[in-house]
Design an enzyme around this catalytic site. Structure first.
Site, PDB file in Angstrom:
ATOM      1  CG  HIS A   1      -1.986  -1.011   1.038  1.00 26.16           C
ATOM      2  ND1 HIS A   1      -3.435  -0.761   0.762  1.00 26.16           N
ATOM      3  CD2 HIS A   1      -2.062  -2.311   1.197  1.00 26.16           C
ATOM      4  CE1 HIS A   1      -4.054  -1.890   0.795  1.00 26.16           C
ATOM      5  NE2 HIS A   1      -3.211  -2.808   0.959  1.00 26.16           N
TER       6      HIS A   1
ATOM      7  CG  ASP B   1      -0.093   9.319   0.658  1.00 22.12           C
ATOM      8  OD1 ASP B   1      -0.022   8.408   1.015  1.00 22.12           O
ATOM      9  OD2 ASP B   1      -0.954  10.212   1.114  1.00 22.12           O
TER      10      ASP B   1
END
Ligand code: ADQ
Length: 498
Positions: free
Chosen positions: A174, A386
């Site tokens: 992720h 991110d």
């Protein structure tokens, strides 16, 4: 609700394995209770398993001596099986806070100077991955597809192999995968790459992260050959093949959009508007994490107020911060830094009837969050790095009138998909951020609508179901249809997932 065909004889069971279960166990008035956990992964997977059954294995977030199996069994409201892996206090500290969050998290977000490369952490990280493998081995069935999530469990496939488990195992990262000049600083770099190559399939958020991984493998594993490009990279490791792909994670668009349109949310949005009239509202929603670039965002906003006098009294930033990993020192310091900056800016610019920054430091429930998204004409999301950034997608889904403007850091995975219609910023460039805030404020309505309509369409087309389906098609050679929906379609939703 999506319709699915059942394919006879092809039914599989989906087993999700992640560090945290999608619930935590807490004591309330002498009773143990399940509470929903927050975070991107839970937001992403809970709706899928809720509709289809299956099993989720993970740590429930408690160190207390409680009969977990009993408690989890007595709570069928989640709609699928839950199996707990227990951790000792030392394991929690050295596996979770230590190796995962003091080494891998900062390193993979290209902040190696924040890393604490304590060798003890590595020893415990290996032991806990073995512990997870034991629980998986005890619960695995012949038709299972095992889907392992994230950086806490990079050694799991290797441990399952040692335990002679034959089920196919896919992995999804992720967070970003860093380029070699960053990754090679890791003292256990070869062991981690070896272990990742024991998965059958490895998924990344973006093609960039996939390429970084390929380069790291090339740098460290001379005997591995790499072929294929799009959509999959194939690595030949001895007699085996490992496939790699990229799949940008998303949200349940319809659910966000319809809840944002509900009467409750409309009323809440109305009352926010009433209390903060005649100004543009700009929203920021972030976990308290040094990768999210909060001080940079506040600096950029301060400069915008200084440079563009017209913005004073005309725009307010509503910055929502959700507490996170408070036990780790850099997180503690960050909170103090953010609160100092908010105080400084408010002290400098507040005028009667107008405060530049409304700062909320707590978890919001879904309706509150949606009301803020709906009311805000601009979203300002400025991570330094991110993996994806689901908040950007949630904001678009909730921008029902198509009038929202998204200002987004170019260093988010989301930027790869949204670069045309969001306003991209480099969070380290204060001048650019200030100018972009002004540009968003001045943007003509027709342009706002045209950009947001396209952003919303892209989130709708590539939603969470698309993400799961694409990953499973690639990794398990099946789509969601092979994991049949439950007979009792609509389960009572006592636990609400965020
Ligand atoms: P996160 O780093 O947690 O996820 P993000 O993708 O932005 O980052 O997800 C945060 C989630 O928490 C969102 O669903 C948001 O609504 C929720 N949230 C944040 N603040 C909140 C608050 N105050 N109250 C309620 N909810 C709040 C990790 C990676 C990301 C990746 C996701 C999914 O770091 O890059 O996008 O996993 O893969």
């Amino acid at each position: 609700m999506r319709k699915s065909r059942r394919i006879k004889g092809a039914e599989k069971r989906l087993v999700i394995i992640s560090n945290r279960l999608p619930v935590s166990i807490e004591r309330e008035e002498g009773q143990w209770r399940l509470r929903p956990s927050s975070g991107g992964l839970v937001s992403a997977l809970a709706p899928v398993l809720r509709d289809r059954g299956g099993l989720w294995i993970g740590w429930p977030g408690t160190l207390e001596d409680v009969d977990l199996d009993q408690l989890l069994k007595a709570s069928p409201q989640a709609g699928y099986g839950l199996k707990a892996v227990t951790l000792t206090p030392e394991e929690r500290d050295k596996f979770y806070y230590g190796f995962s969050n003091e080494i891998i998290w900062p390193l993979f977000h290209a902040l190696h100077t924040v890393c604490n490369f304590d060798p003890e952490y590595w020893t415990v990280y290996r032991a806990v991955n073995r512990k997870f493998a034991d629980v998986v081995s005890d619960n695995v069935q012949s038709n299972d597809f095992l889907w392992v999530h994230d950086y806490h469990l990079m050694l799991l496939a290797q441990e399952l192999k040692k335990a002679k488990i034959k089920a196919p195992v896919g992995f999804f990262l992720h967070i970003p995968f860093p380029p070699p000049d960053i990754f090679l600083k890791l003292p256990w770099r070869t062991q981690i790459i070896d272990a990742l190559l024991d998965y059958d399939f490895v998924g990344f958020q973006t093609s960039n992260f996939r390429q970084n991984f390929v380069q790291c493998v090339r740098a460290l594993e001379k005997q591995v050959t790499v072929s294929g490009k799009n959509p999959f990279t194939v690595m030949t490791v001895g007699q085996r093949e490992v496939r790699l792909g990229n799949f940008p994670i998303s949200i349940d668009f319809e659910q966000f959009a319809s809840q944002a349109a509900s009467e409750e949310v409309a009323e809440m949005a109305w009352s926010i508007r009433e209390r903060l009239p005649d100004r543009e509202l700009m929203i920021g929603v972030d976990r308290l994490d040094y990768t999210k670039g909060l001080p940079y965002k506040l600096d950029g906003f301060r400069l915008a107020l200084e440079r563009y006098e017209e913005l004073r009294t005309r725009i307010s930033l509503i910055q929502v911060v959700v507490p996170s990993r408070e036990e780790i020192p850099p997180y503690h310091d960050l909170r103090a830094e953010v609160e100092r900056l908010v105080g400084k800016i408010n002290g400098e610019f507040t005028e009667s009837g107008w405060v530049p920054i409304h700062y909320i430091f707590r978890h919001l429930d879904r309706d509150e969050l949606l009301a803020l998204y709906r009311t805000a004409g601009i979203a300002l999301l400025t991570p330094l790095e991110d993996g994806m950034n689901l908040v950007a997608k949630e904001y678009c889904a909730s921008s029902l009138d198509d009038e929202g403007v998204l200002i987004l850091s170019e260093f988010t995975g989301t930027a790869e998909q949204m670069r045309k219609n969001a306003l991209l910023v480099n969070p380290y460039d204060r001048d650019q951020m200030a100018d972009t805030i002004y540009q968003a404020y001045k943007m003509p309505m027709a342009e706002r609508r045209s950009r947001m309509r396209k952003l919303r369409r892209s989130v709708q087309e590539q939603d969470i179901f698309w993400w799961v389906d694409s990953f499973l098609k690639a990794a398990a050679s099946s789509d969601l249809d092979a994991f049949p929906p439950r007979a009792d379609e609509k389960l009572e939703e006592i636990v609400e997932y965020r």
